[in-house]
Design an enzyme around this catalytic site. Sequence first.
Site, short mmCIF file in Angstrom:
data_model
loop_
_atom_site.label_atom_id
_atom_site.label_comp_id
_atom_site.label_asym_id
_atom_site.label_seq_id
_atom_site.Cartn_x
_atom_site.Cartn_y
_atom_site.Cartn_z
N LYS A 188 73.70 19.73 78.94
CA LYS A 188 72.37 19.20 78.59
C LYS A 188 72.27 17.72 78.96
O LYS A 188 71.31 17.29 79.59
CB LYS A 188 72.14 19.40 77.09
CG LYS A 188 70.77 18.92 76.64
CD LYS A 188 70.53 19.22 75.17
CE LYS A 188 70.51 20.70 74.95
NZ LYS A 188 69.90 21.15 73.73
N ARG A 200 71.41 16.35 69.29
CA ARG A 200 71.67 17.71 69.80
C ARG A 200 73.07 17.80 70.38
O ARG A 200 73.50 16.92 71.11
CB ARG A 200 70.69 18.04 70.95
CG ARG A 200 69.25 18.06 70.54
CD ARG A 200 68.37 17.77 71.75
NE ARG A 200 67.00 17.53 71.34
CZ ARG A 200 66.02 18.44 71.40
NH1 ARG A 200 66.28 19.64 71.89
NH2 ARG A 200 64.81 18.16 71.00
N GLY A 254 76.81 29.43 69.69
CA GLY A 254 77.48 29.38 68.39
C GLY A 254 77.64 27.97 67.85
O GLY A 254 78.24 27.76 66.80
N MET A 271 76.42 23.81 66.81
CA MET A 271 75.50 23.19 65.85
C MET A 271 74.06 23.22 66.35
O MET A 271 73.82 23.02 67.53
CB MET A 271 75.91 21.73 65.66
CG MET A 271 75.22 21.10 64.49
SD MET A 271 75.36 19.33 64.54
CE MET A 271 73.94 18.92 65.52
N ARG A 320 67.89 23.73 82.72
CA ARG A 320 69.19 24.36 83.02
C ARG A 320 68.94 25.60 83.86
O ARG A 320 67.82 26.11 83.89
CB ARG A 320 69.93 24.73 81.73
CG ARG A 320 69.13 25.66 80.85
CD ARG A 320 69.85 25.96 79.56
NE ARG A 320 68.96 26.64 78.64
CZ ARG A 320 69.22 26.87 77.37
NH1 ARG A 320 70.34 26.45 76.85
NH2 ARG A 320 68.36 27.51 76.61
N HIS A 365 91.67 62.97 83.80
CA HIS A 365 90.83 63.87 84.60
C HIS A 365 89.35 63.61 84.35
O HIS A 365 88.56 63.46 85.29
CB HIS A 365 91.20 65.32 84.26
CG HIS A 365 90.37 66.32 85.00
ND1 HIS A 365 89.22 66.88 84.46
CD2 HIS A 365 90.49 66.85 86.24
CE1 HIS A 365 88.70 67.70 85.35
NE2 HIS A 365 89.45 67.71 86.43
N SER A 411 98.09 54.45 101.95
CA SER A 411 96.99 54.31 100.99
C SER A 411 97.64 54.19 99.62
O SER A 411 98.40 55.07 99.21
CB SER A 411 96.07 55.52 101.04
OG SER A 411 95.08 55.40 100.05
N CYS A 432 93.33 53.93 97.13
CA CYS A 432 92.40 54.98 96.69
C CYS A 432 92.56 55.30 95.21
O CYS A 432 91.92 56.21 94.69
CB CYS A 432 92.55 56.23 97.53
SG CYS A 432 94.18 56.97 97.40
N TYR A 469 90.98 48.28 103.75
CA TYR A 469 89.82 48.79 103.02
C TYR A 469 90.20 49.10 101.58
O TYR A 469 91.39 49.18 101.24
CB TYR A 469 89.28 50.07 103.70
CG TYR A 469 90.21 51.24 103.59
CD1 TYR A 469 90.16 52.08 102.47
CD2 TYR A 469 91.17 51.49 104.57
CE1 TYR A 469 91.04 53.14 102.34
CE2 TYR A 469 92.05 52.55 104.44
CZ TYR A 469 91.99 53.36 103.32
OH TYR A 469 92.87 54.39 103.17
C1 PEP Z 1 96.55 57.78 92.64
O1 PEP Z 1 97.59 58.18 92.15
O2 PEP Z 1 96.18 56.61 92.58
C2 PEP Z 1 95.68 58.72 93.36
C3 PEP Z 1 94.60 58.30 94.00
O3 PEP Z 1 96.00 60.04 93.26
P1 PEP Z 1 95.63 60.95 91.98
O4 PEP Z 1 94.80 60.13 91.07
O5 PEP Z 1 94.94 62.13 92.52
O6 PEP Z 1 96.99 61.23 91.45
#
Ligand code: PEP
Length: 899
Positions: A34, A103, A112, A114, A347, A470, A787, A855, A875
């Site tokens: 401020k 202030r 939070g 004064m 601000r 899952h 991966s 992945c 990636y």
């Molecule tokens: C992992 O283990 O990160 C993976 C992508 O395979 P899953 O989750 O199918 O075991």
Amino acid sequence: MVDKKWVYLFNELEQAEAYVGGEWDKVRGLLGGKGANLAEMVRIQLPVPPFFTVTTEACNAYTASGKFPEGLWEQELEAMAKIEEATGKKFGDPSNPLLVSCRSGAKFSMPGMMDTVLNIGLNDETVEGMAKLTDNPRFAYDSYRRLIQMFGSVVLGLPDETFEDPLEAYKEKKGYKADTDLTTEDLKELVAIFKKAVRDEKGFDFPQDPKEQLKLATQAVFNSWMGKRAIDYRRAEGIPDDLGTAVNIVTMVFGNMGWTSGTGVAFTRNPATGENKMYGDYLLNAQGEDVVAGIRNTEPIAKLAEDMPEAYQQFVDITEKLEKHYRDMQDVEFTIENGRLWMLQTRNGKRTANAAIKIAVDMVKEGLITKEEALMRVTPKQVDALLHPQFDEKDKKAAHKDGRFIASGVNASPGAAVGQVYFDADTAERMAKEEKQDVIMVRPFTKPDDVHGMLAAKGILTSEGGATSHAAVVARQFGVPCVVGASKVRINLESRQMVVDGKVIKEGEWISVDGTTGEVYLGKMNLTVPNLEEQTDLMTLLEWSDEVSRLQVWANADYPQDARRARSYGAKGIGLCRTEHMFFEPERLPIVQRMILATTPEERKAALDKLLPYQRADFAGLFEAMDGLPVIIRLIDPPLHEFMPDEEKLFEEIVTARALGKTEGLEEKEALLAGIRALHESNPMMGLRGVRLSIYMPEIVEMQVRAIFEAAADCAKKGVTVKPEVMIPLTGTVNELKWIQPRLERIAKAVVEEKGVEFSYKFGTMIEIPRAAVTAGEIAKLAEFFSFGTNDLTQMTFGYSRDDAERNFLVKYIEEGILPQNPFQTLDREGVGRLMALAVEEGRKTRPELEVGICGEHGGDPDSIEFCHLVGNNYVSCSPFRVPVARLAAAQAAIKHKK
Ligand code: PEP
Ligand code: MG
């Protein structure tokens, strides 16, 4: 230390800059947000009432020693004298009194902290002076009683009731409804009542000396920094304690001096929609509090143009200047005193996700900021919010208040959902499809054969499991909001009800689940559903993301429709197709089971021959959807028992049939049970799965590779550009690849030759086992790509079961600070991350062009994406619905770590 500067006047910003070395962030650190912005407004010649700022350093010195540091008080008094000069008024002078507000103002705005104390400088004498000067005794006495009240509660720490109770009692006695009914004489009486309350409660009088008022108020702001509210807020927001707060002493200007005065708040753009149109409210003849308290109805800011055209035009000019100056949407407070406009605060304004994106994109188009700046102004969370339904914040607050918030769990898949509870997949699916109900499927945990119910549901809730369970993985993949591991929820599948803290929720009753926050509510909450097609600004922002990112974003998708969605969200490839998901479809599962239970190679081959056309069609669909882009198909991974019926249930059926003497089909069932028992493993996650299964029973993956290449060849013949990549899961030693990969490559080659087409392809592996990471140099001799399967890699590195840890000890570990965060959600850089870095380095030593991706679920988490950028991944691959979030996160990582 006597000459240490603790106080900066409104026109001393250059000195503050010189002291901290010029950086604006450090100026904010010294003067608070401020104070720094008020001084900046003075520098760009905007009308700001004269003020001074006591630095955060003074606060820290006070916190350390418990008293004002040497020289501070003298400097405050000197600054006060300068303000008197600038205003032509005098602090404590009844004939022309200067009043100030006090202030707090930390580096980051902290709700939070004064509150403000207004009207400092009023006492029994100056109040008379004010009455005469303004010719408005009611106004003067109202200001005085407000000072005693605010000072009493904020500075002297008296409970609000000390003043509110006698005020209410007084109004009741007089038969008044509103404060505005109070007359001058009433207010005089109230001043006396309030002063007596202070004396009774504190044992001393309300200080009449303005300087003492100032000193105590300064001290109160300092103390508030270490108050419980402020500390709690800092903990929640991760703000360090040693920043301290500044104190701003600002000349009072009055919006309540009559009908040529007023006060208001405004945003330079609409903070809800981002529209480039001023948005705000004001009130004539009012003080700031009145606008906020909602006692009177405010007017929209545009109407000020009619009430006070000159002041309005000046205000518009100023806010335009401010926005250009700060290059961001501003949130301002102003007061008009007798026709004269004063700016009291500016601000960067808080905004919704929608507005954040629109404003960022518009400001680039207006030439105000660069694309990179725009990308850094939107958070991945805000992007996510635009892709999923959300609950209204107001509704959520109300639900918490009414006790409708019942449980929380892991925020497994974002988005909010409202529906009727069903406890099994078949009922959930039937209610959704036939009865057209909105369904929330509730289970202790889910299994692959629950997927049809999960897909039909609007939302999923489980009492067990964690971020890579899952339920979580499937929900994210299909974009179904999901909360897992809500351990307070006790599900009774027999009586078809669940109990939470004694509250019974029966099948068919309504609940609301918020997969973004992990919260579960009783009853129906209101949903706001974003419309994706209309998100053109988001699309623009994401295109800019791709221009600066080094990491590509791919998607985990099993079915063509997911692949198409992923592509439309900007995915540049499929990083993981979990082929086994396709085995669960009703017409295929019996064939899969026959294949598993086969006792001769012929029997097995016959079953596999039946599966081949299905798989070929699956893969062809993926290649078509991803025409021109790489598609990584993973060979079968899970332990075989996952494809078999539930052992206990089957056993019960057999026992019952035997007891009743029903022999029909019994033999088959017994054979099935024997088969299931033969597959039993104590530790299936570490057992016969992944590449081990492929080596143990190569026929399955041989069929899969044939299906992949036949599909690819057929598509190629039709003109589709195919780029298949075959991924071998759960490798631990290069010898596994040496055993399996050449066999599979031979099949690939044979199919390509048979079909007479050419296309490029790769064989690679997942890095999911620490040994694979450590020996990556060897593994890369065969693997053409890596991966990171960080779900398993995290499980194996920590030795925590990914299916169980989050529902028991992991939560406590996080609460106790043993782990900074859930390593199944955010990559553990020190442990798992080091293995990844090592694997990339060693792998590329062997194969410099090695393609590296991720992945695991971490592929959609912004912090983990940043890490993937740093270790040199090509990636990240995440669920289709996370793709936009990941694109922004990849861009932010690139900008943040630009060399
Ligand atoms: C992992 O283990 O990160 C993976 C992508 O395979 P899953 O989750 O199918 O075991
Ligand atoms: Mg895995």
